[in-house]
Enzyme design. Structure first.
Site, short mmCIF file in Angstrom:
data_model
loop_
_atom_site.label_atom_id
_atom_site.label_comp_id
_atom_site.label_asym_id
_atom_site.label_seq_id
_atom_site.Cartn_x
_atom_site.Cartn_y
_atom_site.Cartn_z
N LYS A 1 0.91 -1.23 0.03
CA LYS A 1 -0.15 -0.06 0.15
C LYS A 1 0.81 1.27 0.03
CE LYS A 1 -2.89 0.68 3.82
NZ LYS A 1 -3.01 1.97 4.36
N SER A 2 1.81 1.28 0.61
CA SER A 2 2.72 2.56 0.88
C SER A 2 3.49 2.80 -0.41
CB SER A 2 3.95 2.29 2.18
OG SER A 2 3.13 2.23 3.33
N ARG B 1 2.88 5.92 -3.26
CA ARG B 1 4.10 6.89 -3.59
C ARG B 1 4.30 6.95 -5.07
NH1 ARG B 1 4.21 5.55 1.51
NH2 ARG B 1 5.67 6.75 3.08
N GLY C 1 -5.14 7.90 5.67
CA GLY C 1 -4.40 8.78 6.32
C GLY C 1 -3.11 8.92 5.54
N SER D 1 7.49 8.94 12.25
CA SER D 1 6.40 8.88 11.45
C SER D 1 6.91 9.10 10.06
CB SER D 1 5.05 10.01 11.54
OG SER D 1 4.30 10.07 10.62
N GLN E 1 5.03 9.09 7.39
CA GLN E 1 4.00 10.10 6.67
C GLN E 1 4.31 11.39 6.77
OE1 GLN E 1 0.12 8.93 8.22
NE2 GLN E 1 -0.06 7.24 6.94
N ASP F 1 1.99 -1.14 11.65
CA ASP F 1 0.63 -1.44 11.13
C ASP F 1 0.56 -3.07 11.59
OD1 ASP F 1 0.63 1.10 10.22
OD2 ASP F 1 0.97 0.29 8.36
N ARG G 1 -6.18 1.44 18.08
CA ARG G 1 -6.04 0.13 18.11
C ARG G 1 -5.52 -0.67 19.21
NH1 ARG G 1 -2.92 -0.04 12.01
NH2 ARG G 1 -5.12 -0.10 11.04
C1 S3P Z 1 2.79 4.92 6.19
C2 S3P Z 1 3.49 5.34 7.58
C3 S3P Z 1 2.87 4.76 8.77
C4 S3P Z 1 1.80 3.69 8.44
C5 S3P Z 1 0.87 3.79 7.66
C6 S3P Z 1 1.34 4.05 6.17
C7 S3P Z 1 3.09 5.24 4.88
O1 S3P Z 1 2.26 5.74 9.45
O2 S3P Z 1 1.20 3.37 10.00
O3 S3P Z 1 -0.16 2.77 7.63
O4 S3P Z 1 3.01 4.70 3.96
O5 S3P Z 1 4.06 6.15 4.94
P1 S3P Z 1 2.87 6.75 10.50
O6 S3P Z 1 4.27 7.20 9.56
O7 S3P Z 1 2.05 8.04 10.64
O8 S3P Z 1 3.52 5.90 11.58
#
Ligand code: S3P
Length: 442
Positions: A27-28, A32, A100, A173, A175, A321, A352
């Site tokens: 997914k990540s 991107r 998110g 993080s 993200q 995750d 969670r």
């Molecule tokens: C992600 C980063 C993680 C993860 C999320 C996906 C990403 O969050 O929990 O499911 O793709 O960069 P955080 O970076 O906020 O921990």
């Protein structure tokens, strides 16, 4: 959620997991791939793209900003990049569903555009903290309004000039790091982010695949603004976060043996393997190789007895995750498992810590939530009903619990499994879980 979206999972007790399984794309990395492909010069071809609701939300966001994206077949995406400055103003607010990652990463890109945008999401996303990105982006010169609680909708003002900053992240993080690096592509000078602990580095690796230089040393990551992204070909590996449910399911049932194919094993994502091995799980990585800048391997898991452990805090960001699945393993292990340093779990798609503790207790497990983790006494699952609170990973975690339960487990509010793992129920059945899906139950 609408009544017609209500989905209940009914998982029969017992079973063993067997066979070769390929879970959907990461997914990540899929998010991107769309973002950088859209901002690149030239045509980017992607294979193994995750056709889940979250990554599709990112794809639709860029289509709404004038990027032509073709989907010629399963997992295949062709992105006609418009260049860093080629996006067009969307006609309406951009809806990002449950995602998110879409919202936080997009805010970095959109802060640098000449037009205004509004980002919205579903009930869960509208409660998630956004100040962690809007505050440092503000330091770069962005103007982003949130709701009073620091939550979405985000109103991102266009026409701002961004300047690079040196930012020490208070939370580990990926993200936040990624949002700042993406804004940094547009900023004057250098943008550097220091992380308190290593987090997933897919943005850095993919920027390099698109020929954008990234400096990385001792937890500090820097990009210089003003270059361009060169289109490329990408192959997205299978998502270790989706594989984790089958890893745990196989590990906790003696007699199980599965091979998970072509899974991304980037060392910033393999905390779940470290943790399960510490618990005594038999996990082997086979055919380790590099594909498109990301390490991949086939993962063989054989079932056996697990023991409770104190989970090393260094593994928390590397398994962030996977804790819903890890908690199921802990519930089936001999002895006590203690997790600390994981307060971030309280602000994911659901809280969670609380939601998993409630579900474990409903199934007869002694689970004590703490502010930053959980204490779980290994025991035996009885059948019962749990509420996933619309959290995809919680729904899938409790599905695997049925393998070791004495009765049927009913899991409520499972429609969001489609955000990260389309086809989970069919794959779970093929692997050996007696899962039925009942769309008629709220
Ligand atoms: C992600 C980063 C993680 C993860 C999320 C996906 C990403 O969050 O929990 O499911 O793709 O960069 P955080 O970076 O906020 O921990």
């Amino acid at each position: 959620m609408n009544q017609e979206d209500a989905v209940t999972y009914i998982a029969a007790p017992g079973g063993v997991l067997q066979g070769n399984i390929r879970v959907p794309g990461d997914k990540s990395i899929s998010h991107r791939a769309i973002m950088l492909g859209a901002l690149a010069d030239g045509v980017t071809e992607v294979e193994g793209f995750l056709e889940g609701e979250d990554s599709l939300a990112t794809l639709r966001a860029f289509q709404a900003m004038g990027v032509s994206i073709e989907r010629p077949g399963p997992g295949r995406v062709i992105i006609h990049g418009v260049g860093l400055h080629g996006l067009r103003a969307p006609e309406q607010p951009i809806y990002l569903g449950n995602s998110g990652t879409s919202m936080r990463l997009l805010s970095g890109i959109l802060a640098a555009q000449p037009f205004d945008t509004v980002l919205e999401g579903d009930a869960s996303l509208m409660q998630r903290p956004m100040k962690r990105v809007t505050v440092p982006l503000g330091q770069m010169g962005a103007r982003i309004d949130t709701a009073r609680a620091g939550t979405p909708p985000l109103k991102i003002h266009g026409g701002r000039t961004l300047q690079g900053i040196q930012y020490e992240m208070p939370v580990a993080s990926a993200q936040v790091k990624s949002a700042l690096l993406l804004a940094g592509l547009y900023a004057g000078g250098e943008t550097c982010v220091t992380e308190p602990a290593p987090t997933r580095d897919h943005t850095e690796r993919m920027l390099e695949s698109f020929a954008w230089p990234v400096q990385r040393r001792d937890g500090r990551i820097c990009v210089q603004g003003g270059a361009c992204l060169r289109a490329t070909r990408l192959r997205v590996p299978a998502d270790i976060s989706s594989a984790a449910f089958f890893m745990v399911g196989a590990a906790l049932v003696p007699g199980s043996e599965i091979l998970l194919e072509e899974v991304g094993v980037n060392p910033t994502r393999t905390g779940v393997i470290n943790i399960l091995r510490l618990m005594g799980a038999d996990i082997q990585l086979l055919h380790e190789r590099l594909a498109g800048g990301e390490p991949v391997a086939d993962i063989r898991v054989r079932g056996g007895e697990l023991r409770g452990i104190r989970i090393p805090e260094a593994d928390v960001p590397l398994a962030i995750d996977e804790f819903p699945a890890v908690f199921i393993a802990a519930a089936c292990a001999r002895g006590t498992t203690v997790l600390t340093g994981a307060e971030e779990l309280r602000v994911k798609e659901s809280d969670r810590i609380q939601v998993m503790a409630d579900g474990l207790r409903a199934l007869g497990i002694d689970a004590r939530p703490t502010t930053d983790g959980m204490v779980i006494e290994g025991g035996a699952f009885r059948g019962g009903e749990v509420d996933s609170h619309g959290d995809h990973r919680i729904a899938m975690a409790f599905t695997t619990a049925a393998l070791r339960a004495s009765g049927e487990i009913r899991i409520l509010d499972c429609a969001n499994v489609a955000t990260s793992f389309p086809g989970f129920d069919a794959l779970a059945r093929r692997a050996g879980i007696g899962l039925r899906v009942d769309p008629a139950h709220a």
